[in-house]
Write a protein that holds these residues in place. Structure first.
Motif, PDB file in Angstrom:
ATOM      1  N   ASN A  27      13.771 -31.411  46.176  1.00 38.62           N
ATOM      2  CA  ASN A  27      13.278 -32.736  46.583  1.00 38.62           C
ATOM      3  C   ASN A  27      13.966 -33.325  47.802  1.00 38.62           C
ATOM      4  O   ASN A  27      13.915 -34.546  48.008  1.00 38.62           O
ATOM      5  N   TYR A  28      14.622 -32.503  48.596  1.00 41.27           N
ATOM      6  CA  TYR A  28      15.145 -32.983  49.874  1.00 41.27           C
ATOM      7  C   TYR A  28      15.595 -31.800  50.716  1.00 41.27           C
ATOM      8  O   TYR A  28      15.575 -30.656  50.240  1.00 41.27           O
ATOM      9  N   SER A  29      15.956 -32.088  51.944  1.00 40.66           N
ATOM     10  CA  SER A  29      16.435 -31.049  52.859  1.00 40.66           C
ATOM     11  C   SER A  29      17.802 -31.471  53.380  1.00 40.66           C
ATOM     12  O   SER A  29      17.905 -32.223  54.355  1.00 40.66           O
ATOM     13  N   PRO A  30      18.869 -31.022  52.759  1.00 43.61           N
ATOM     14  CA  PRO A  30      20.215 -31.445  53.171  1.00 43.61           C
ATOM     15  C   PRO A  30      20.581 -30.923  54.552  1.00 43.61           C
ATOM     16  O   PRO A  30      20.193 -29.818  54.931  1.00 43.61           O
ATOM     17  N   ARG A  51      25.961 -25.601  57.737  1.00 47.76           N
ATOM     18  CA  ARG A  51      24.943 -26.533  58.212  1.00 47.76           C
ATOM     19  C   ARG A  51      23.560 -25.903  58.115  1.00 47.76           C
ATOM     20  O   ARG A  51      23.422 -24.681  58.067  1.00 47.76           O
ATOM     21  N   GLU A  52      22.534 -26.723  58.153  1.00 46.07           N
ATOM     22  CA  GLU A  52      21.166 -26.227  57.947  1.00 46.07           C
ATOM     23  C   GLU A  52      20.733 -25.275  59.053  1.00 46.07           C
ATOM     24  O   GLU A  52      19.853 -24.446  58.837  1.00 46.07           O
ATOM     25  N   ASN A  53      21.337 -25.382  60.228  1.00 45.38           N
ATOM     26  CA  ASN A  53      20.946 -24.487  61.318  1.00 45.38           C
ATOM     27  C   ASN A  53      21.819 -23.234  61.381  1.00 45.38           C
ATOM     28  O   ASN A  53      21.705 -22.444  62.315  1.00 45.38           O
ATOM     29  N   LEU A  93      24.882 -33.754  50.844  1.00 44.79           N
ATOM     30  CA  LEU A  93      24.723 -35.190  51.076  1.00 44.79           C
ATOM     31  C   LEU A  93      23.317 -35.609  50.693  1.00 44.79           C
ATOM     32  O   LEU A  93      22.333 -35.054  51.180  1.00 44.79           O
ATOM     33  N   SER A  94      23.216 -36.598  49.814  1.00 48.53           N
ATOM     34  CA  SER A  94      21.906 -37.123  49.455  1.00 48.53           C
ATOM     35  C   SER A  94      21.375 -37.980  50.603  1.00 48.53           C
ATOM     36  O   SER A  94      22.072 -38.875  51.075  1.00 48.53           O
TER      37      SER A  94
END
Lengths: 112, 114
Positions: A27-30, A51-53, A93-94
């Motif tokens: 339900n999210y993309s941290p 990190r996402e990248n 992190l929300s």
């Protein structure tokens, strides 16, 4: 709601093998994921952040991957040792609250 | 090396008593947090502070209160302890200068209310 899920079953492996722990988020993309180690009766200790990248991050015998398609991070310990036995927590992190949310952790037991 | 301290490490107390769990850090971090953790369960944020005179309640409702009069000190108080308050309480601080909120944890206080 935004959630982090880890396998609640303990992982038992033989010394020298690679341990792989899974962290799934929903339900999210941290923007990033963190991994902590927690020993019994102690506070968590920060290990790694990815990190996402970033597809992969390494630190000594530790390796973390981040797959945004699968919404999953994998945490690997190569050449595992009995001293690696602990509970490993995933956190991110929300985007709703701006606070860290933690998974319940996976307990790793490395047998000599 | 993270320098964040919690006292006491263990506390066994009777119902109705007032208790204060101490937390201090020497890293000069502005942000501090209190988490509650039951065995085998995830950490739940119960209080946080972004600086002196700033305190907010976290995601998990708690009957405890906190104060932040000095940067290094973030005590948690329970006015009247109950058995349902039995848990592990973890204090943490963080430095956002890196932008990634790495948290440094104290050793925790294991509270048992009889």
């Amino acid at each position: 709601s935004q959630k982090i899920e880890q396998n609640s079953e303990a992982l038992n492996i033989q010394e020298g093998k690679t341990a792989t722990l899974t962290c799934n988020y929903t339900n999210y993309s941290p923007a990033y994921l963190q991994w902590y180690r927690q020993d019994p009766g102690r506070g968590p200790v920060f290990l790694l952040l990815i990190r996402e990248n970033e597809k992969e991050k390494r630190k000594e015998r530790l390796k973390v991957t981040f797959d945004t398609t699968l919404k999953q991070s994998l945490f690997h310990i190569t050449a595992s040792q009995p001293a690696d036995s602990a509970t490993y927590l995933c956190a991110s992190l929300s985007s709703n609250t701006g606070k860290l949310i933690f998974g319940q952790g996976t307990t790793l037991q490395v047998k000599p | 090396e993270a320098d964040i301290y919690q006292t006491p490490r263990y506390l066994v107390i009777g119902t109705g008593k007032k208790i204060t769990l101490e937390c201090s850090q020497t890293m000069g971090h502005d942000k501090m947090y209190w988490y509650q953790q039951d065995p085998g369960m995830e950490l739940h944020l119960i209080h946080y502070s972004y600086g002196v005179n700033s305190t907010e309640k976290g995601d998990l409702s708690s009957e405890s209160t906190v104060s932040r009069i000095r940067t290094e000190h973030f005590p948690l108080t329970l006015e009247s302890a109950r058995p349902s308050h039995t848990s592990q309480y973890l204090c943490a601080s963080s430095d956002w200068t890196s932008g990634y909120n790495e948290q440094f944890f104290g050793p925790g206080t294991r509270l048992t209310v009889l």
